[in-house]
Write a protein that holds these residues in place. Structure first.
Motif, PDB file in Angstrom:
ATOM      1  N   ASN A  73       0.814  -1.211   0.000  1.00  0.00           N
ATOM      2  CA  ASN A  73       0.000   0.000   0.000  1.00  0.00           C
ATOM      3  C   ASN A  73       0.850   1.264   0.000  1.00  0.00           C
ATOM      4  OD1 ASN A  73      -2.048  -1.861   0.222  1.00  0.00           O
ATOM      5  ND2 ASN A  73      -2.723  -1.225   2.265  1.00  0.00           N
ATOM      6  N   GLU A  74       1.904   1.242   0.779  1.00  0.00           N
ATOM      7  CA  GLU A  74       2.679   2.472   0.967  1.00  0.00           C
ATOM      8  C   GLU A  74       3.471   2.895  -0.274  1.00  0.00           C
ATOM      9  OE1 GLU A  74       4.922  -0.987   2.976  1.00  0.00           O
ATOM     10  OE2 GLU A  74       2.848  -0.248   2.837  1.00  0.00           O
ATOM     11  N   ILE A  75       3.635   1.988  -1.245  1.00  0.00           N
ATOM     12  CA  ILE A  75       4.364   2.353  -2.465  1.00  0.00           C
ATOM     13  C   ILE A  75       3.422   2.882  -3.542  1.00  0.00           C
ATOM     14  CG2 ILE A  75       4.279   0.135  -3.708  1.00  0.00           C
ATOM     15  CD1 ILE A  75       7.362   2.409  -3.344  1.00  0.00           C
ATOM     16  N   LEU A  76       2.122   2.787  -3.332  1.00  0.00           N
ATOM     17  CA  LEU A  76       1.155   3.172  -4.368  1.00  0.00           C
ATOM     18  C   LEU A  76       1.277   4.630  -4.795  1.00  0.00           C
ATOM     19  CD1 LEU A  76      -2.060   1.220  -3.257  1.00  0.00           C
ATOM     20  CD2 LEU A  76      -0.213   0.507  -4.788  1.00  0.00           C
ATOM     21  N   PRO A  77       1.452   5.598  -3.874  1.00  0.00           N
ATOM     22  CA  PRO A  77       1.593   6.985  -4.339  1.00  0.00           C
ATOM     23  C   PRO A  77       2.781   7.179  -5.275  1.00  0.00           C
ATOM     24  CG  PRO A  77       1.081   6.947  -1.999  1.00  0.00           C
ATOM     25  CD  PRO A  77       1.371   5.528  -2.395  1.00  0.00           C
ATOM     26  N   THR A  78       3.895   6.543  -4.976  1.00  0.00           N
ATOM     27  CA  THR A  78       5.083   6.666  -5.833  1.00  0.00           C
ATOM     28  C   THR A  78       4.802   6.139  -7.229  1.00  0.00           C
ATOM     29  OG1 THR A  78       6.578   6.467  -3.945  1.00  0.00           O
ATOM     30  CG2 THR A  78       7.490   5.960  -6.122  1.00  0.00           C
ATOM     31  N   THR A  83       6.308   8.024 -13.531  1.00  0.00           N
ATOM     32  CA  THR A  83       6.198   7.724 -14.960  1.00  0.00           C
ATOM     33  C   THR A  83       6.126   6.214 -15.171  1.00  0.00           C
ATOM     34  OG1 THR A  83       8.595   7.579 -15.225  1.00  0.00           O
ATOM     35  CG2 THR A  83       7.580   9.766 -15.460  1.00  0.00           C
ATOM     36  N   ILE A  84       5.946   5.827 -16.409  1.00  0.00           N
ATOM     37  CA  ILE A  84       5.983   4.394 -16.731  1.00  0.00           C
ATOM     38  C   ILE A  84       7.359   3.830 -16.403  1.00  0.00           C
ATOM     39  CG2 ILE A  84       5.596   2.648 -18.515  1.00  0.00           C
ATOM     40  CD1 ILE A  84       3.172   4.435 -17.712  1.00  0.00           C
ATOM     41  N   THR A  85       8.378   4.640 -16.624  1.00  0.00           N
ATOM     42  CA  THR A  85       9.740   4.208 -16.295  1.00  0.00           C
ATOM     43  C   THR A  85       9.880   3.925 -14.800  1.00  0.00           C
ATOM     44  OG1 THR A  85      10.647   5.490 -18.125  1.00  0.00           O
ATOM     45  CG2 THR A  85      12.179   4.855 -16.377  1.00  0.00           C
ATOM     46  N   THR A  86       9.207   4.738 -13.975  1.00  0.00           N
ATOM     47  CA  THR A  86       9.221   4.499 -12.527  1.00  0.00           C
ATOM     48  C   THR A  86       8.689   3.111 -12.210  1.00  0.00           C
ATOM     49  OG1 THR A  86       8.831   6.861 -12.131  1.00  0.00           O
ATOM     50  CG2 THR A  86       8.426   5.355 -10.289  1.00  0.00           C
ATOM     51  N   LYS A 105       2.131 -14.662 -11.842  1.00  0.00           N
ATOM     52  CA  LYS A 105       0.809 -14.760 -12.463  1.00  0.00           C
ATOM     53  C   LYS A 105      -0.067 -13.569 -12.120  1.00  0.00           C
ATOM     54  CE  LYS A 105       1.755 -18.534 -14.489  1.00  0.00           C
ATOM     55  NZ  LYS A 105       1.942 -18.512 -15.964  1.00  0.00           N
ATOM     56  N   TYR A 106       0.095 -13.028 -10.929  1.00  0.00           N
ATOM     57  CA  TYR A 106      -0.728 -11.902 -10.496  1.00  0.00           C
ATOM     58  C   TYR A 106       0.119 -10.880  -9.749  1.00  0.00           C
ATOM     59  CZ  TYR A 106      -4.785 -15.070 -11.072  1.00  0.00           C
ATOM     60  OH  TYR A 106      -5.733 -15.939 -11.545  1.00  0.00           O
ATOM     61  N   LEU A 107      -0.233  -9.619  -9.930  1.00  0.00           N
ATOM     62  CA  LEU A 107       0.204  -8.562  -9.037  1.00  0.00           C
ATOM     63  C   LEU A 107      -1.032  -8.038  -8.323  1.00  0.00           C
ATOM     64  CD1 LEU A 107       2.732  -6.528 -11.232  1.00  0.00           C
ATOM     65  CD2 LEU A 107       3.258  -8.188  -9.428  1.00  0.00           C
ATOM     66  N   ALA A 108      -1.031  -8.137  -7.004  1.00  0.00           N
ATOM     67  CA  ALA A 108      -2.127  -7.605  -6.189  1.00  0.00           C
ATOM     68  C   ALA A 108      -1.702  -6.211  -5.733  1.00  0.00           C
ATOM     69  CB  ALA A 108      -2.411  -8.508  -4.994  1.00  0.00           C
ATOM     70  N   VAL A 109      -2.247  -5.205  -6.402  1.00  0.00           N
ATOM     71  CA  VAL A 109      -1.806  -3.820  -6.196  1.00  0.00           C
ATOM     72  C   VAL A 109      -2.579  -3.222  -5.022  1.00  0.00           C
ATOM     73  CG1 VAL A 109      -1.435  -1.596  -7.304  1.00  0.00           C
ATOM     74  CG2 VAL A 109      -1.323  -3.699  -8.662  1.00  0.00           C
ATOM     75  N   VAL A 125      -5.978   2.876  -8.578  1.00  0.00           N
ATOM     76  CA  VAL A 125      -6.181   2.721 -10.019  1.00  0.00           C
ATOM     77  C   VAL A 125      -5.062   3.368 -10.836  1.00  0.00           C
ATOM     78  CG1 VAL A 125      -7.718   3.246 -11.956  1.00  0.00           C
ATOM     79  CG2 VAL A 125      -8.669   2.378  -9.801  1.00  0.00           C
ATOM     80  N   PRO A 126      -4.617   4.598 -10.513  1.00  0.00           N
ATOM     81  CA  PRO A 126      -3.473   5.139 -11.265  1.00  0.00           C
ATOM     82  C   PRO A 126      -2.220   4.271 -11.173  1.00  0.00           C
ATOM     83  CG  PRO A 126      -4.582   6.897 -10.077  1.00  0.00           C
ATOM     84  CD  PRO A 126      -5.181   5.611  -9.593  1.00  0.00           C
ATOM     85  N   ALA A 127      -1.977   3.680 -10.013  1.00  0.00           N
ATOM     86  CA  ALA A 127      -0.821   2.780  -9.886  1.00  0.00           C
ATOM     87  C   ALA A 127      -0.993   1.553 -10.766  1.00  0.00           C
ATOM     88  CB  ALA A 127      -0.632   2.373  -8.430  1.00  0.00           C
TER      89      ALA A 127
END
Length: 333
Positions: A73-78, A83-86, A105-109, A125-127
């Motif tokens: 959760n804490e990395i979502l703002p970054t 950018t896409i490169t980030t 198989k999955y990334l649980a964002v 959603v933006p992340a």
């Protein structure tokens, strides 16, 4: 019973997978190599890791075990503001530096952000969008599915299932997420715990209904419900349809039953519940609304976690003891 939705993903055509969660909120866990041995010896081919901790992730390199990896959760703002490169750099440094891309198989964002960690809600959603574009750039969009894992409480109403609806306060974040899931053939990820539904609502929910052994059937629009798991899954399906989204798969990213901690907890009930979950997944039993559509599940938890907070139950979901011996005789295949 309703027919399977013709718009359903081809995900439905495969046998439903049974995975297991590898929670690590503890100070006494055996090494990951032992976890890998347990998975292999029990025929478990899929694992959920809540965080891309290198110490836990690296030992899975080349094992053939498929992974659901949590984006904290804490990395979502970054990720959302970058950018896409980030996102590419984050994926390469935190995940693909440690395991083969074809194992993921999955990334649980984010996990249970909307209600338990609401500060991060605007970033989910933006992340996901940025990570998806990163996955496309890396050529992995056919093999890695992105979603976000949610608590059942994102439903404002769940009974009867046909009357289910999402919390209206969450619609601004949920609707774009559902649109993404439908557009990309990705699943809605939910954490489902009939145990807690029973504990918190004993005046309405019987233990037998939570444990798949109720002789009473609830009828809802000509569909017959004999257990809470089915009712909960179909509640999410109805809620999605209420928002205009059809055929999105549902993956249960956590479900389980504690072996200790008080009322209704115990190895016998844990075996009954988890044993039924496994049998129904492997048999593609499905639910009354989606019969024959097996529900992919990740059982919680591989080991007990003595560092968990929130009540004694939380510490005792382990299917295996710290010595590697099963706490009860469950089979996974």
């Amino acid at each position: 019973m309703n027919a399977i939705n013709p718009f359903a993903s081809s995900h439905f055509l495969d046998a439903a997978q049974v995975g297991i969660c590898y929670g690590r909120v503890a100070n006494n866990l055996p090494p990951p190599t032992m976890a890998i041995d347990l998975l292999k010896s029990n025929g478990i081919q899929r694992l959920r890791l809540f965080n891309p901790d290198p110490a836990a992730l690296k030992p899975f390199y080349g094992t053939g075990i498929e992974l659901m990896i949590g984006v904290p959760n804490e990395i979502l703002p970054t990720l959302a503001n970058g950018t896409i490169t980030t996102s590419i750099q984050w994926l390469q440094s935190n995940i693909f530096a440690h395991v083969l891309p074809n194992q993921v198989k999955y990334l649980a964002v984010g996990n249970e952000v909307f209600l338990k960690d609401p500060f991060y809600t605007p970033f989910v959603v933006p992340a996901i969008f940025n990570l998806y574009q990163a996955i496309q750039t890396l050529g992995l969009y056919d093999t890695v599915k992105l979603s976000s894992s949610h608590a059942s409480t994102i439903l404002s109403n769940s009974f009867p299932p046909s009357s289910s609806a999402f919390d209206p306060n969450l619609r601004p974040a949920l609707v774009p997420l559902l649109r993404f899931l439908q557009d990309t053939g990705s699943p809605l990820m939910v954490n489902v715990y009939p145990f807690f539904s029973y504990i918190d609502n004993q005046q309405y929910v019987t233990l037998d209904y939570a444990l798949f052994r109720s002789s009473r059937v609830e009828i809802d629009q000509d569909l017959a419900y004999s257990n809470m798991f089915d009712a909960t899954i179909d509640s999410f399906v109805y809620a999605m349809e209420r928002e205009g989204f059809y055929g999105i798969p549902v993956v249960v990213t956590e479900t389980g039953w504690p072996t200790s901690g008080g009322d209704a907890a115990g190895v016998d009930n844990a075996l009954v519940y988890n044993g039924n979950i496994v049998a129904r997944a492997l048999g593609n039993v499905g639910t009354p609304k989606r019969p024959g559509v097996g529900v992919e599940v990740f059982l919680f938890d591989l080991f007990d976690e003595n560092g968990k907070s929130g009540g004694e139950y939380e510490k005792h979901f382990g299917i295996f003891g710290l010595n590697g011996i099963k706490n009860y005789d469950i089979r996974f295949n």
